[in-house]
Scaffold this motif. Sequence first.
Motif, PDB file in Angstrom:
ATOM      1  N   THR A 171      -0.933  -0.832  -4.635  1.00  0.00           N
ATOM      2  CA  THR A 171      -1.786   0.325  -4.858  1.00  0.00           C
ATOM      3  C   THR A 171      -0.963   1.582  -4.610  1.00  0.00           C
ATOM      4  OG1 THR A 171      -3.872  -0.757  -4.268  1.00  0.00           O
ATOM      5  CG2 THR A 171      -3.757   1.620  -3.973  1.00  0.00           C
ATOM      6  N   HIS A 172      -1.069   2.556  -5.534  1.00  0.00           N
ATOM      7  CA  HIS A 172      -0.376   3.830  -5.364  1.00  0.00           C
ATOM      8  C   HIS A 172      -1.202   4.915  -6.029  1.00  0.00           C
ATOM      9  CE1 HIS A 172       2.614   6.810  -4.809  1.00  0.00           C
ATOM     10  NE2 HIS A 172       3.132   6.785  -6.029  1.00  0.00           N
ATOM     11  N   SER A 173      -1.285   6.071  -5.393  1.00  0.00           N
ATOM     12  CA  SER A 173      -2.068   7.170  -5.945  1.00  0.00           C
ATOM     13  C   SER A 173      -1.465   8.490  -5.523  1.00  0.00           C
ATOM     14  CB  SER A 173      -3.522   7.081  -5.478  1.00  0.00           C
ATOM     15  OG  SER A 173      -3.592   7.139  -4.064  1.00  0.00           O
ATOM     16  N   ASN A 215      -8.706   9.193  -0.612  1.00  0.00           N
ATOM     17  CA  ASN A 215      -7.734   8.152  -0.305  1.00  0.00           C
ATOM     18  C   ASN A 215      -8.064   6.894  -1.091  1.00  0.00           C
ATOM     19  OD1 ASN A 215      -6.235   9.642   1.592  1.00  0.00           O
ATOM     20  ND2 ASN A 215      -7.759   9.221   3.159  1.00  0.00           N
ATOM     21  N   GLN A 216      -7.035   6.209  -1.528  1.00  0.00           N
ATOM     22  CA  GLN A 216      -7.224   5.039  -2.375  1.00  0.00           C
ATOM     23  C   GLN A 216      -6.733   3.799  -1.639  1.00  0.00           C
ATOM     24  OE1 GLN A 216      -6.940   5.916  -6.602  1.00  0.00           O
ATOM     25  NE2 GLN A 216      -5.589   4.140  -6.827  1.00  0.00           N
ATOM     26  N   GLU A 217      -7.457   3.441  -0.591  1.00  0.00           N
ATOM     27  CA  GLU A 217      -7.186   2.204   0.135  1.00  0.00           C
ATOM     28  C   GLU A 217      -8.275   1.183  -0.197  1.00  0.00           C
ATOM     29  OE1 GLU A 217      -7.195   5.188   2.410  1.00  0.00           O
ATOM     30  OE2 GLU A 217      -5.134   5.427   1.718  1.00  0.00           O
ATOM     31  N   ASP A 222       0.527   0.861 -10.836  1.00  0.00           N
ATOM     32  CA  ASP A 222      -0.139   1.547  -9.726  1.00  0.00           C
ATOM     33  C   ASP A 222      -1.619   1.186  -9.771  1.00  0.00           C
ATOM     34  OD1 ASP A 222       2.201   2.689  -8.904  1.00  0.00           O
ATOM     35  OD2 ASP A 222       1.772   4.683  -9.710  1.00  0.00           O
ATOM     36  N   ARG A 281       0.986   5.721  -1.146  1.00  0.00           N
ATOM     37  CA  ARG A 281       0.302   6.942  -1.560  1.00  0.00           C
ATOM     38  C   ARG A 281       1.302   8.089  -1.514  1.00  0.00           C
ATOM     39  NH1 ARG A 281      -2.852  11.357   0.476  1.00  0.00           N
ATOM     40  NH2 ARG A 281      -4.650  11.800  -0.849  1.00  0.00           N
ATOM     41  N   GLN A 316       0.846  -1.195   0.000  1.00  0.00           N
ATOM     42  CA  GLN A 316       0.000   0.000   0.000  1.00  0.00           C
ATOM     43  C   GLN A 316       0.880   1.243   0.000  1.00  0.00           C
ATOM     44  OE1 GLN A 316      -3.466   0.060  -0.093  1.00  0.00           O
ATOM     45  NE2 GLN A 316      -3.297   2.284  -0.377  1.00  0.00           N
ATOM     46  N   SER A 323      -1.686  12.578  -4.319  1.00  0.00           N
ATOM     47  CA  SER A 323      -2.520  13.481  -3.534  1.00  0.00           C
ATOM     48  C   SER A 323      -3.375  14.306  -4.479  1.00  0.00           C
ATOM     49  CB  SER A 323      -1.638  14.400  -2.692  1.00  0.00           C
ATOM     50  OG  SER A 323      -0.733  15.114  -3.513  1.00  0.00           O
ATOM     51  N   TYR A 370       1.710   9.440   2.652  1.00  0.00           N
ATOM     52  CA  TYR A 370       1.241   9.153   4.006  1.00  0.00           C
ATOM     53  C   TYR A 370       2.138   9.882   5.015  1.00  0.00           C
ATOM     54  CZ  TYR A 370      -1.772   5.404   2.220  1.00  0.00           C
ATOM     55  OH  TYR A 370      -2.753   4.682   1.575  1.00  0.00           O
TER      56      TYR A 370
END
Length: 798
Positions: A537-539, A547-549, A509, A265, A263, A541, A268
Amino acid sequence: MQVTTSSGKYSIKHYPDTVKEWKKEGNFFYFYTTETILEVRIISDKIVRFRYAADGTFQRDFSYAVSPQLEDSPEKFVIFEWEETFEIRTAAIRVYIARDNLRITITDLEGQIINQDELGFHWQYYLQKGGKIVYCSKLIQENECFYGLGDKPTELNLRGKRMENYGTDAYGFTSTTDPLYRNIPFYYGLHHNMAYGIFFDNTFRTLFDFGKERDDISSFWARGGEMNYYFIYGPQLLDVARAYTKITGTPELPPMWALGYHQCRWSYFPDTRVKEIAAEFRKRQIPCDALYLDIDYMDGFRCFTWDNERFPQPKQLLTELADDGFKTVVIIDPGIKVDPNYSVYQDLVKNNYACKRADGALMEGDVWPGKCAFPDFTNPAVRDWWSGLYKSLIGTGVRGVWNDMNEPAVFEMGTFPEDVRHDYDGEDVSHRKAHNVYGHLMSKSTATGLKKYAMPERPFVITRSCYAGAQRWTSVWTGDNISSWEHLWLASVQCQRLAVSGISFAGSDIGGFIGEPTGELYTRWIQLAVFHPLMRTHSASNETGFNQEPWSFGASYEAVVKQFIELRYQLLPYLYTAFWQYATDGMPILRPIAFVAQEDEQTHHRHHEFLAGDHILVSHVSEEGMLEKEVYLPKGNWYYYFNDTMHTGSAIATVATPINEMPIFVRAGAVIPQYPIMQYTREFAIEEMLLHVYFGEETTHSTLYEDAGDHYAYKNGEYNVIDFKQHSTAQQFVLRKRFRGGYASSYSQYKIVIHGLPFTPSKCLIDGNEVNLESLQLDGHTWSIQVNRSFEDIVIEA
């Protein structure tokens, strides 16, 4: 022939003339014309290198791609002199060299053409920039298809395309963007059920044309350097794939956790937010092994530092995460902030480790920290220094490193100007030659540091840019993609292409880096990514703070996402075995359908279907609202994973695609090992290994590889290879197992689940001894039995 340059000056194209003399030195042959020398090196019966000295002088024979373990091992070879040609014959091919112009024709032993020069090698002076532009053109054979070239975002078959290698920060790329991040100058040709490969080992800007300019001609060329290429004969595409990784090298085994779910982003922070994300995974019981920290963990984006306000106690944080089963991966970029009070910058300048412009000034450009200088990773002393910088990060508890922005990317210029100078391991060259290996060598240095300081644990590195051979030390991802259905399709195509270009440890991603996916798109992306070796998963800001969880899209989507991440963890022994095959034999983990059924012309232009490992075929749901999908299956029989419906291959199978299913098929006869569901790898010692066995009447071989998963004892024999063979009939199920190795597994028994058994059992024998039929349990449409892990044979009779 004359061509006009952009400066309006003419440059003559030069072609080899008649061979004046030749000589043999061991497994090397040299052919001399008035200007040009051709060197032919017989590496094996199926691998030959062709290298040309355009004006009679060879350049340094040096490669950042070729494995140090590559050894010449031809079985036999002999040369014949004919009236019009020289013929070098090996145990597998014939290489013909024309006396009057050095043009090459390669055939099999029966004389069928595999690959043939059109104009062959030729060159011209590069009047604007110096050096030479070197070319090679080939005749396209009837119905020939082309594959490879790394991460190109287009159909798998490259026929009719022109592609370029010049590492580029391609933010928000599309299906027509070229070049992209990686530089893999290797391609396959396939015609008449014969496959070959060509690896053009040249780090300058390289271009490949597969019949776009002239539909019957393929060509490749470079704007500098030498014409130096390896020809690889299959005749199977997968034979070529394995041979290519013999040339460029295979990886070590990764830590098992690196094959779990990741996970990430941008970004974080602070530390409390990281803890919240970790706690949420465990609370919701969604498996996860790795959490990433993007650039905001640093002090003003200074590499190898921590922001004291956002992360005041990094070691304590990473220890707490580790105690809960999370490994921490941090980003490191090549740009070093210009700051006289910053120790890394001080060392960079003091030791003369920074890249410089042609006039001696520092190469400076703006990246995230502002004005930056950049290490010259082509200098071995710089690589050694850079690898040493990871000691502090590893000491803090970091378990993996993510190298980004290393094409190299510079905000106002795109990349370095071409006049920047590089050491190039003692050669002193311009950026024209070093550009395509800059990120490649950065990630190599990173991997060296992690391996040194994390020992005995295995390192994990992920890089955005690289050159051929990077699979020896790093994984990759496909770059800054977009939350769209097109990019879901691109993720599948790019990861397949990377796998057959030597780099299996790849992913995208999930959900897209740019934009916001719908719950349906994210869920379908997760489903595909279950079968990509890197699952992250990566996204980015964004203004909405989205949020992309896995739980970001509501309870109904979360349940399906959780189901498929759990499937990933259940399949870890199968995927780890596929990685072992890749690491030992160069077998790609992902195999496009053309690569497993090249004799079937229906597969040559397909890109939706691929095999993950030996026996699982996948075709992702690729459109919004798709209720069913047509999937082309290779020959043989295939079970639909979710209900065990049998489908016959060499045909289209149409399956429903509700949101909680995707097209997954298992080969009849296969043995698929599975773990119990766990929240992170090695959460607990398993006591029973599950073996899903799919009834089949053709002899089918399956393998299970196992070791401790996170250190190097496997190199000293602490591993097991367990081979299974099923050859059943309509009246008898037969499964045989053979074991070799020296690893003490935690489990003592197997639970064998048999799918598709066409009869009701009347007798069961284990190692020749009849057992009580009550040992066999019927559960819906499967039969199961528990057996000791030492068993060798199971026979069940009607």
